[in-house]
Design an enzyme around this catalytic site. Structure first.
Site, PDB file in Angstrom:
ATOM      1  N   LYS A   6       9.442  18.120   6.022  1.00  0.00           N
ATOM      2  CA  LYS A   6      10.891  17.960   6.191  1.00  0.00           C
ATOM      3  C   LYS A   6      11.375  18.747   7.407  1.00  0.00           C
ATOM      4  CE  LYS A   6      15.365  18.867   4.035  1.00  0.00           C
ATOM      5  NZ  LYS A   6      16.121  19.085   2.786  1.00  0.00           N
ATOM      6  N   HIS A  40     -14.513 -22.310   0.828  1.00  0.00           N
ATOM      7  CA  HIS A  40     -13.127 -22.223   1.284  1.00  0.00           C
ATOM      8  C   HIS A  40     -12.165 -22.025   0.119  1.00  0.00           C
ATOM      9  CE1 HIS A  40     -14.353 -22.970   5.343  1.00  0.00           C
ATOM     10  NE2 HIS A  40     -14.880 -24.125   5.032  1.00  0.00           N
TER      11      HIS A  40
END
Length: 505
Positions: A134, A270
């Site tokens: 922070k 596929h």
């Protein structure tokens, strides 16, 4: 420049001695928690024990040691006169660098009891990282040993750490604490809780466990990320590294074969099954799955839901396969499969469970529970005058299990628990029927047909009947159900409605 202080509290001491020594040579003073202080002192580095700094010992068996006003005021103070005066008033000093890594919660959670896991939840370390991150405008935060060399280099070259680097380090620290909290929340939810319902908040946390050469195409980057609480659900026994497309097809094949009674085989190409079969032995299951569509199977992925024996391994020699997946392999089978040097041989581990299905979409996430769970054939309805024969019932149940793994619009033709024709991913359902019957050819005569969703018109039934299909299973629910059922009766086809759709987009 006055004295500068660094606070160390680390469980992973990789590189910490070198880092502390480098800071000391630059005039920094080191404060450290008990274990870290001992390690630094043993290396001959001057160190101020944190207990001496705060004037208070660690308490509650080490649960409280860094949670002290002198520590957090020293980290969070801004370069303002009022802040500096308050820090001085409590006898504190500014802390300019924080090096912390957290208790290894995920490692304990994977193998320990819930009581042990709770004790491994880091409180003070997370608070230190958040405070330092922070206040990155003044404080340097190091949340990983990988940060130490960059910080030392910046201090040696510039005398300080540039704000851009401090900001990046702060972002890394917040990423770490966010992931850490998400792992704890996931653990306390209990394993698998998210699979059955949608959470109020979706906490996503994963780490890259496999780097891939590229994504679906060479110009795309790709990697496999995983929940840190889970072990990799498979083991690569031989072959080239897995690709992005391999992983997609592997998951599709394993998901499909896991729903069939063993021994069964599913071949995927596929992301669609192109062959599936159940038999008395795994070798026969593979041969029958391959016979479903041998042309499409070339270069595909095969999954079996039982141990691959020597006979099955020999059967697998006859076609080029990208990946072979099974729960176990006989040692002699592995020796035979070693001839297929380029083929990846994968052992699926127990407990490979599925959670929520998540896709990125329009800058957000599309989330659903998985399409899984046993269906009750006793709830299905025969809606035609003729009921299925015993063999048709067996094949209808098989085809219904397979069709849910085929991309919509999906049609599966099956005979004697073997797929003979599959129509996948078509915009028109009747076209999916045409493709499936074309693939089946003469094998369509006497076959059954499964459709993942209802027939909007009778035409799909008519095309199937012309090919020789004798029984159909589908969800029902069309406004033209009566017309579709009438067509089936007129053409001598038996029809079963399940009441449940299985789209897969």
């Amino acid at each position: 420049m006055g004295e500068r202080y660094a606070l160390f509290s680390v469980t992973d001491r990789t590189g910490i001695v070198e880092f502390a020594r480098g800071l000391t040579e630059l005039g920094w003073r080191i404060i450290a928690t008990r274990g870290t202080a001992r390690a630094l002192a043993d290396a001959g580095i001057p160190v101020i024990p944190l207990e001496q700094w705060t004037g208070l010992p660690e308490i509650l068996g080490g649960r409280v040691k860094t949670l002290h006003p002198k520590v957090h005021a020293g980290i969070l103070a801004r370069p303002l006169a009022a802040d500096l005066a308050e820090v001085t008033a409590i006898g504190g000093k500014l802390i300019d660098l924080v090096a912390v890594n957290l208790y290894a919660f995920e490692e304990v959670a994977r193998r320990g009891t819930i009581e042990e896991a709770v004790e491994a939840i880091d409180i003070g370390g997370v608070a230190l990282l958040r405070a330092a991150a922070k206040n990155f405008a003044r404080v340097v935060v190091c949340s990983s040993p990988q940060d130490y060399p960059f910080v030392l280099e910046a201090l040696r070259v510039h005398g300080e750490v540039p704000v851009e680097l401090r900001r990046r380090l702060a972002a890394r620290a917040f990423q770490l604490t966010a992931c850490y909290d998400a792992i704890i929340a996931r653990f306390l939810e209990q394993d698998g809780a998210q699979a059955d319902s949608l959470p109020e908040s979706l906490l996503l946390f994963a780490r890259p466990v496999l780097s891939l050469r590229y994504g679906e195409n060479p110009h795309q980057s790709g990697a496999f990320y995983q929940d840190p609480l889970r072990s990799l659900p498979f083991e690569v026994l031989q072959g080239k590294p897995l690709s992005y497309n391999n992983l997609l097809d592997l998951e599709a094949a394993w998901r499909a074969v896991a729903e069939l009674p063993p021994p069964a085989a599913v071949i995927v190409k596929h992301n669609n099954p192109c062959g599936a079969a159940v038999a008395e032995a795994p070798a026969e299951a593979f041969r029958r799955a391959l016979a479903g569509d041998p042309d499409s199977a070339y270069g595909g992925i095969v999954a079996l839901n039982t141990e691959i024996d020597e006979e099955t391994a020999e059967a697998l020699q006859g076609i080029f396969l990208e990946v072979i997946v099974a729960p176990a392999y006989h040692p002699e089978a592995l020796e035979r499969l070693a001839r297929k040097k380029a083929c990846r041989v994968i052992r699926m581990r127990e407990g490979a469970v599925r959670g929520l299905e998540i896709r990125s979409l329009l800058g957000g996430l599309l989330v659903q529970t998985p399409d899984q769970g046993e269906e009750d054939p006793g709830s299905w309805k025969v809606v035609t005058r003729r009921a299925p024969t015993e063999s048709e019932w067996r094949d209808l149940q098989f085809a219904w299990r397979v069709v849910r793994h085929v991309r919509s619009n999906a049609i599966v033709l099956a005979r004697e628990r073997q797929t003979v024709g599959i129509g996948a991913g078509q915009m028109s359902r009747v076209d999916a029927v045409r493709i499936a019957t074309l693939k089946a050819g003469a094998r369509a005569r006497g076959a059954v047909m499964a459709s993942d969703a209802f027939f909007p018109f009778p035409d799909g039934v008519e095309v199937a009947a012309a090919a020789g299909v004798t029984a159909i299973i589908q969800p029902g629910g069309s406004i033209r159900d009566a017309e579709v059922i009438e067509a089936a009766d007129r053409l001598g086809i038996t029809m079963v409605l399940t009441g449940r759709r299985h789209f897969r987009h």
